[in-house]
Motif scaffolding. Structure first.
Motif, PDB file in Angstrom:
ATOM      1  N   MET A  24       0.852  -1.137   0.221  1.00 47.59           N
ATOM      2  CA  MET A  24       0.044  -0.021  -0.044  1.00 47.59           C
ATOM      3  C   MET A  24       0.795   1.231  -0.022  1.00 47.59           C
ATOM      4  SD  MET A  24      -3.066  -1.085   2.375  1.00 47.59           S
ATOM      5  CE  MET A  24      -4.234   0.087   1.926  1.00 47.59           C
ATOM      6  N   GLY A  25       2.181   0.934  -0.030  1.00 47.29           N
ATOM      7  CA  GLY A  25       3.110   2.280  -0.252  1.00 47.29           C
ATOM      8  C   GLY A  25       3.532   2.789   1.002  1.00 47.29           C
ATOM      9  N   LEU A  26       3.042   2.307   2.150  1.00 43.92           N
ATOM     10  CA  LEU A  26       3.287   2.721   3.626  1.00 43.92           C
ATOM     11  C   LEU A  26       4.491   2.132   4.245  1.00 43.92           C
ATOM     12  CD1 LEU A  26      -0.170   2.194   4.980  1.00 43.92           C
ATOM     13  CD2 LEU A  26       0.682   4.329   4.517  1.00 43.92           C
ATOM     14  N   ASP A  27       5.020   2.886   5.016  1.00 44.89           N
ATOM     15  CA  ASP A  27       6.485   2.273   5.940  1.00 44.89           C
ATOM     16  C   ASP A  27       6.093   1.042   6.698  1.00 44.89           C
ATOM     17  OD1 ASP A  27       8.875   1.690   7.248  1.00 44.89           O
ATOM     18  OD2 ASP A  27       8.744   3.770   8.154  1.00 44.89           O
ATOM     19  N   PRO A  28       6.685  -0.216   6.418  1.00 41.71           N
ATOM     20  CA  PRO A  28       6.444  -1.401   6.785  1.00 41.71           C
ATOM     21  C   PRO A  28       6.554  -1.414   8.397  1.00 41.71           C
ATOM     22  CG  PRO A  28       7.453  -1.914   4.868  1.00 41.71           C
ATOM     23  CD  PRO A  28       7.562  -0.532   4.994  1.00 41.71           C
ATOM     24  N   ALA A  29       7.988  -1.039   8.846  1.00 41.69           N
ATOM     25  CA  ALA A  29       8.325  -0.876  10.255  1.00 41.69           C
ATOM     26  C   ALA A  29       7.270  -0.134  11.238  1.00 41.69           C
ATOM     27  CB  ALA A  29       9.687  -0.352  10.240  1.00 41.69           C
ATOM     28  N   ALA A  30       6.832   0.977  10.495  1.00 42.96           N
ATOM     29  CA  ALA A  30       5.691   1.970  11.092  1.00 42.96           C
ATOM     30  C   ALA A  30       4.597   1.294  11.180  1.00 42.96           C
ATOM     31  CB  ALA A  30       5.816   3.263  10.422  1.00 42.96           C
ATOM     32  N   VAL A  31       4.169   0.603  10.553  1.00 46.74           N
ATOM     33  CA  VAL A  31       2.610   0.065  10.618  1.00 46.74           C
ATOM     34  C   VAL A  31       2.869  -1.134  11.283  1.00 46.74           C
ATOM     35  CG1 VAL A  31       0.958  -1.238   9.218  1.00 46.74           C
ATOM     36  CG2 VAL A  31       2.101   0.791   8.166  1.00 46.74           C
ATOM     37  N   GLN A  32       3.845  -1.818  11.476  1.00 47.73           N
ATOM     38  CA  GLN A  32       3.846  -3.097  12.232  1.00 47.73           C
ATOM     39  C   GLN A  32       3.778  -2.539  13.614  1.00 47.73           C
ATOM     40  OE1 GLN A  32       4.404  -6.758  11.263  1.00 47.73           O
ATOM     41  NE2 GLN A  32       3.657  -6.468  13.253  1.00 47.73           N
ATOM     42  N   ALA A  33       4.806  -1.415  13.720  1.00 45.55           N
ATOM     43  CA  ALA A  33       4.831  -0.925  15.290  1.00 45.55           C
ATOM     44  C   ALA A  33       3.384  -0.700  15.779  1.00 45.55           C
ATOM     45  CB  ALA A  33       5.751   0.231  15.284  1.00 45.55           C
ATOM     46  N   THR A  34       2.443   0.033  14.940  1.00 42.20           N
ATOM     47  CA  THR A  34       1.218   0.614  15.230  1.00 42.20           C
ATOM     48  C   THR A  34       0.424  -0.598  15.640  1.00 42.20           C
ATOM     49  OG1 THR A  34       1.500   2.379  13.899  1.00 42.20           O
ATOM     50  CG2 THR A  34      -0.802   1.741  14.238  1.00 42.20           C
TER      51      THR A  34
END
Ligand SMILES: Cc1cc2nc3c(=O)[nH]c(=O)nc-3n(C[C@H](O)[C@H](O)[C@H](O)COP(=O)(O)OP(=O)(O)OC[C@H]3O[C@@H](n4cnc5c(N)ncnc54)[C@H](O)[C@@H]3O)c2cc1C
Ligand code: HEM
Ligand code: SF4
Ligand code: SF4
Lengths: 464, 364
Positions: free
Chosen positions: A337-347
Motif C-alpha cells: 500500500m506504499g506505507l512504511d512497513p516498520a511503522a505500520v508493524q509497530a502501530t
C-alpha cells in the motif's frame, strides 16, 4: 445574442429531483414549462440519479415503510446531526410535508421497494426507490414529457438577469454553442451545490481540496448559485464547509456514487500516510459515524487514510466495488500500500497489545475497547492477528456543499431588499436553510421533493 | 483483477459479467426488479457456476439497465442485460451436445431456413412416395403410423440431448436436491412470467427505452401458452388415436381442435408481437451475435402455428397435401432444433427457476 422565439411561463434551471418536481407541479397547474438541464442525456438528473431513498414521516405503516415515524422523532434526529443548525419552522414544515410526498411520487411514476439487504436499520424511516435515483429521474422525465414540458439538455445556464426585484431572462449555452436568451415569466433555480468546482472547493477549504473525490455529478459547479450571490441574493450555510465521507481511494474523480463507499472502518484500524492511527475507529455504529470520516481523512497528510483488516473481520461489512489489497503479513501489506512497513508493524503491535478479551458483537456497541493507547478504539477492538490481512485506501469523497440561497417557506429567493417576486429555489441549492451542518440519510431528496413542489406551485400561481 | 477497466474489452463473457455483478453487489439499487439481485446478494465472490445461474435467472427485462447510474459513457460501463445474455448464450452452447451443432443455428437464421428447406423436400418426397391408399383428412396423404414413426424419434432424441445438458447445468450451478415444491414455485414464476413484470407490476423495458410496458410479457405468454396448448392438442390427438381409437379429423369441440385452434391463434399473435417488439428494441442490450437466430426462431414458431391453422381451414380441399408437407416440415425443424436454437431457453430458464427455489430455501 440570439433569442429563442418562444416565451415560457416558467423556466427551470437544473434537471434533478427538485427541478423535476417543480416542473411537474407547475405543468399540472397549467403552466408552460421549460427545463434547462446542463448535462447531456446519459448524465441527466444530477446527484439525484445516485440516490437510493428519501426520509419520510408517517404516522402508521405506509408501504414500503414499517411502523411509524412521527414529526418529533424526525425533528429530533435532524437536531442530532445538525447540532441545532437548522431553522425549526422550515425543518418542521419539510418534515410534515414529507408524508404526502410518498403518494405523490407514486402517482408520478416513482416505484418503491423494501429496504435493501444490509440496510434493515432504515426500513422504518427511509423509503427506497426501486432501481435507485436514476429510475426515479427517468419516471419524472417521462411524466414531465407527457405533461408537455420542454426539456433541453446540455443547456448550461450562465447568467440570471436580475432587474430590481424581478428576473427578466437567462443566458444559456446550449450544446456549447454561443449563449441564447431564454425568457419566462417566472424562474425556479434547482441546479444543486458547487461541489464539482474544485477551484471553488480549494478556495473555500484550502489547496488540499484538490485531492478530494466528488461522489456525484461533475455538472454541479455552482455557476448559478455564484451568479445569484454576486447579485446580492441572501445566502445561508457555511461557505467553507462540505459534506464528505471516506470512500475508496481508487474511486473515479467524479460520479463514483454509492459503490465506492467503504463500511469497514469499525472493524479496522485506520492509519495515515505515516502509519499512525489518528482517531477512534470504534466510536459508534457505522451509520452514525459514516459522515465524520471524510473530514478526518481530509485532515491527514495527503488527505489519505488506510484501513487495515484481518481475516476475522473481512466478511462483516458490505463488499466494496474494489477488491482489497491482500497480503500474508502486516509489513507486506504495508509495502503493497506504499506505507512504511516498520511503522505500520509497530502501530499494529501496540494496538494488538492494547486489546482486551471480551465478547465481540459486530452489530451493537460491544464495549470491547483498547487499554492504554493514546488514541483508543472503544468498541470492536480485536487484535489484527489472522492472516491474510486486507487493506483499503481511504479518501474524502464530497457529497455536497452547504452554502446556498436563503429561501422563505414558500421557496422564494430573498435579497436584503426583499423577495425577488418571480424567483424560487429548490433542492441542494437552498438545502443549507434546513441542513446547516451534518447530514441525515435521505433528507436531501426530501428537501428537493418538498421544495420542488412548493416552488412549482408558487411559480405557477404567479404566472396564472 | 476484475476491476481493471482498461482490460475490459479482452475479458471473456464470464469475466465481464463478474466485473459488472461485483459492482451491482456493492450497489444493490435494483434488488426489487427480479430474482437475479436477491440471488446475487447471497455471495461476495462469484464462481463461474454462480454467474451461469444468475445469467439463466435473468429474463432480460432491462429494468436494471435503464435505471443504472453506471452505464456507458460512465467508466464502469455497466450493461447487465447484455453481460448476462452473453453468459447465458455461452452456457447454452457450451452445455449443448453434440458440440458441432452448438452455435450454428443460434447465430444464423439462414441455417434454420436451410434446414427447413431440407425438411420440406423430405416431406414432399415422402408424401409423393408413401401416399396411402386409404385414410381420411390428412391421413389420406400420409398414414398416421408414418407420422408417428418420424416424429416420435425427432421429438424424443432432441429431448434426451437436452436432458443431458440440463444435468450438466444442474451440476455447474450446484443445484440441491429437487423437490416438488421447487417445481411448483418455478411453474408459478414462469406461468405468470413474474420476472418480466419489473417487480412493481408495470412490466419490463424493451421496445420504448426506459418506459415500462406489459407488451413483451403479454406477447411472450401468448406464445408460450399457445405453444403449450398446441402441444397438448397434438398429444391429445395421439391419445385419442391410440387409447380410444378415435382418429382424425376431429370436430371443433374435440380436445385436439379445442386446444389447437386457440393455441395456434395465440402463437401467431405472440410471434407477430415478439417480432415487432424485437425490431424496436435496442439490440445492444442482448447477445448481439444471436439476434438473427432469435428472430428466425420467432418466425419459425409463427410459421408452425400459421401453417397448422391454414391446414385446418383447408380441410377437404386439394391444398391439404402440400400444406401438410409444409406444416410437418416446420414442426420437424422446430423439434430437431430444440437443443440448438432459442427453444433451449425455456428448458434452461425453467431449470434455473427450479434451482433458485431450492437455493432460496437454503438461505432462509
Ligand atoms: C452518491 C450520492 C448518494 C446520495 N444518496 C442520497 C440518498 O439516498 N437520499 C437522499 O436523500 N440524498 C442522497 N444524496 C444527496 C442527493 O443527491 C441530493 O440531496 C439531491 O439529489 C439534490 O437534488 P437537486 O435536484 O437539488 O440536485 P441535483 O439532483 O444534483 O440536480 C442538479 C441539476 O442541475 C444541473 N445543473 C447544474 N448547474 C447547472 C447550470 N449552470 N445550468 C443548467 N443546469 C445545471 C445539473 O446537471 C443537475 O441536473 C446522495 C448524494 C450522492 C452524491
Ligand atoms: C418455460 C418457461 C419459459 C420461460 C421462463 C421463458 C422466458 C423467456 C424470456 C425471459 C424471454 C425474453 C428474453 C430473451 O429473449 O431471452 C423469452 C423469449 C422468448 N420465448 Fe420464452 N420462456 C419460456 C418458454 C417458452 C416457450 C414454451 C416458448 C414457445 C415455444 C417460448 C418462446 C419464446 C420466444 C419466441 C422468445 C423470443 C423473444 C425475442 O427474441 O425477443 N418461450 N422467453
Ligand atoms: S445495475 Fe446499476 S443501479 Fe442496478 S444494482 Fe447494478 S450497479 Fe446498481
Ligand atoms: S435485465 Fe431484468 S431480469 Fe435481468 S438482471 Fe436486469 S432487472 Fe433482472
Amino acid at each position: 445574442m440570439t433569442e429563442t422565439p418562444e416565451t415560457y411561463d416558467i423556466a427551470i434551471v437544473g434537471g434533478g429531483n427538485a427541478a423535476l418536481c417543480a416542473a411537474i407541479t407547475a405543468a399540472e397547474a397549467g403552466a408552460r414549462v421549460i427545463i434547462l438541464e446542463g448535462a447531456p442525456v446519459p448524465y441527466r438528473g444530477g446527484n439525484s440519479r445516485h440516490t437510493r431513498n428519501f426520509r419520510c414521516m408517517h404516522r402508521g405503516p405506509m408501504s414500503p415503510l414499517t411502523g411509524a415515524y412521527e414529526e418529533d422523532e424526525y425533528f429530533h434526529d435532524l437536531m442530532l446531526v445538525t447540532k441545532g443548525k437548522t431553522e425549526e419552522h422550515l425543518a418542521r414544515m419539510t418534515i410534515r410535508s414529507s408524508e404526502e410526498c410518498l403518494p405523490w411520487m407514486q402517482e408520478h411514476g416513482v416505484r418503491f421497494q423494501p429496504s435493501l439487504s444490509g440496510t434493515l436499520s432504515l426500513s422504518r424511516t427511509n423509503a427506497f426507490f426501486l432501481g435507485g435515483g436514476k429510475a426515479l429521474v427517468n419516471a419524472y422525465y417521462n411524466t414531465a414529457e407527457a405533461l408537455g414540458v420542454t426539456v433541453v439538455y446540455e443547456a448550461q445556464v450562465r447568467h440570471v438577469h436580475r432587474d430590481g426585484q424581478a428576473i427578466t431572462h437567462l443566458d444559456v449555452e446550449i450544446a456549447k454553442a454561443p449563449p441564447v436568451t431564454i425568457r419566462a415569466k417566472a424562474f425556479v433555480l434547482a441546479s444543486g451545490g458547487f461541489q464539482a468546482d474544485l477551484d471553488w472547493l480549494a478556495r473555500a477549504w484550502g489547496p488540499s481540496a484538490r485531492n478530494f473525490l466528488i461522489r456525484g455529478t461533475p455538472y454541479n459547479r455552482g455557476v448559478v448559485l455564484k451568479d445569484m450571490l454576486d447579485q446580492g441574493a441572501d445566502s445561508v450555510g457555511d461557505p467553507t464547509q462540505c459534506h464528505a465521507v471516506a470512500i475508496d481511494g481508487r474511486a473515479p474523480k467524479y460520479d463514483g456514487g454509492i459503490v465506492t463507499r467503504l463500511d469497514c472502518v469499525p472493524f479496522s484500524i485506520v492509519v495515515n500516510r505515516d502509519g499512525q492511527r489518528f482517531y477512534d475507529e470504534g466510536e459508534d455504529t457505522w451509520p452514525k459515524r459514516y459522515a465524520i470520516w471524510g473530514r478526518l481523512v481530509a485532515a491527514q497528510p495527503d488527505q489519505v487514510g488506510y484501513a487495515l483488516i484481518d481475516a476475522k473481520s473481512i466478511d462483516l461489512f458490505m463488499p466494496s466495488v474494489f477488491p482489497p489489497i491482500v497480503a500474508d503479513t502486516i509489513p507486506e501489506l504495508a509495502a503493497k500500500m506504499g506505507l512504511d512497513p516498520a511503522a505500520v508493524q509497530a502501530t499494529v503491535n501496540d494496538f494488538n497489545a492494547a486489546c482486551r478479551p471480551g465478547t465481540f458483537h459486530p452489530t451493537e456497541l460491544d464495549g470491547l475497547a483498547t487499554e492504554g493507547l493514546a488514541t483508543a478504539k472503544t468498541n470492536w477492538a480485536r487484535p489484527l492477528d489472522q492472516a491474510p490481512f486486507y487493506g483499503y485506501q481511504l479518501r474524502p469523497g464530497v457529497t455536497f456543499t452547504y452554502l446556498g440561497l436563503k429561501v422563505s417557506d414558500s421557496a422564494q429567493v430573498h435579497t436584503p431588499e426583499g423577495p425577488i417576486t418571480n424567483l424560487w429555489a429548490a433542492g441542494e441549492i437552498m438545502a443549507g436553510s434546513i441542513l446547516g451542518q451534518g447530514y441525515l440519510a435521505g433528507f436531501g431528496m426530501t428537501i428537493g421533493t418538498v421544495f420542488g413542489r412548493i416552488a412549482g406551485k408558487e411559480a405557477a400561481a404567479h404566472v396564472a | 483483477m476484475s476491476l481493471d477497466f482498461a482490460l475490459k474489452t479482452q475479458l471473456s463473457a464470464t469475466e465481464e459479467a463478474r466485473r459488472q455483478i461485483e459492482i451491482c453487489n456493492a450497489c444493490r439499487y435494483c434488488e426489487g426488479f427480479c430474482s437475479v439481485f436477491p440471488a446475487m446478494t447471497r455471495q461476495k465472490a462469484f464462481a463461474d457456476g454462480d454467474l451461469t445461474h444468475l445469467a439463466n435467472l435473468c429474463h432480460n427485462c432491462r429494468g436494471c439497465h435503464y435505471s443504472c447510474q453506471y452505464t456507458a459513457p460512465h467508466e464502469f460501463a455497466l450493461n447487465i442485460p447484455a453481460a448476462l445474455a452473453e453468459v447465458r448464450q455461452d452456457s447454452w452452447e457450451r452445455l449443448a451436445r453434440p458440440q458441432t451443432l452448438a452455435r450454428l443455428f443460434h447465430e444464423r437464421g439462414v441455417a434454420m431456413a436451410g434446414l427447413l428447406v431440407v425438411a420440406l423436400t423430405l416431406f414432399f418426397a415422402l408424401i409423393a412416395a408413401l401416399r396411402p391408399t386409404g385414410g381420411d383428412g390428412f391421413y389420406a396423404y400420409m398414414a398416421h403410423n408414418v407420422m408417428i414413426a418420424i416424429f416420435i424419434p425427432a421429438f424424443l432424441a432432441p429431448l434426451a440431448l437436452i436432458g443431458l445438458s440440463l444435468r450438466d447445468y444442474w451440476r455447474e450451478v450446484e443445484g440441491g436436491p429437487l423437490r416438488l415444491r421447487h417445481l411448483l414455485k418455478a411453474g408459478d414464476m414462469a406461468g405468470r412470467m413474474k420476472n418480466l413484470n419489473g417487480g412493481h407490476g408495470d412490466g419490463c423495458n424493451f421496445e420504448d427505452g426506459d418506459r415500462f410496458s406489459q407488451k413483451r410479457r403479454i406477447a411472450h405468454q401468448l406464445m408460450m401458452w399457445g405453444f403449450l396448448a398446441c402441444f397438448a392438442s397434438t398429444s391429445s390427438g395421439t391419445i385419442l388415436h391410440y387409447v380410444f381409437g378415435w382418429t382424425a379429423p376431429y370436430p371443433f369441440w374435440a380436445p385436439p381442435k379445442l386446444l389447437g385452434v386457440p393455441g395456434g391463434l395465440a402463437m401467431v399473435a405472440g410471434a407477430l408481437g415478439l417480432a415487432l417488439l424485437k425490431l424496436k428494441a435496442d439490440p445492444d442490450l442482448g447477445a448481439r451475435r444471436v439476434w438473427g437466430g432469435e428472430m428466425a426462431f420467432i418466425l419459425l414458431l409463427g410459421v408452425v402455428a400459421l401453417t397448422g391453422l391454414v391446414l385446418y381451414a383447408a380441410t377437404g380441399t386439394a391444398a391439404v397435401g402440400p400444406l401438410l408437407a409444409i406444416h410437418l416440415a416446420t414442426v420437424m425443424t422446430l423439434f430437431l432444433l430444440m437443443p440448438f436454437s432459442k427453444m433451449i431457453h425455456g428448458f434452461f430458464r425453467f431449470t434455473a427457476l427450479v434451482a433458485e427455489a431450492g437455493k432460496l430455501e437454503k438461505t432462509r
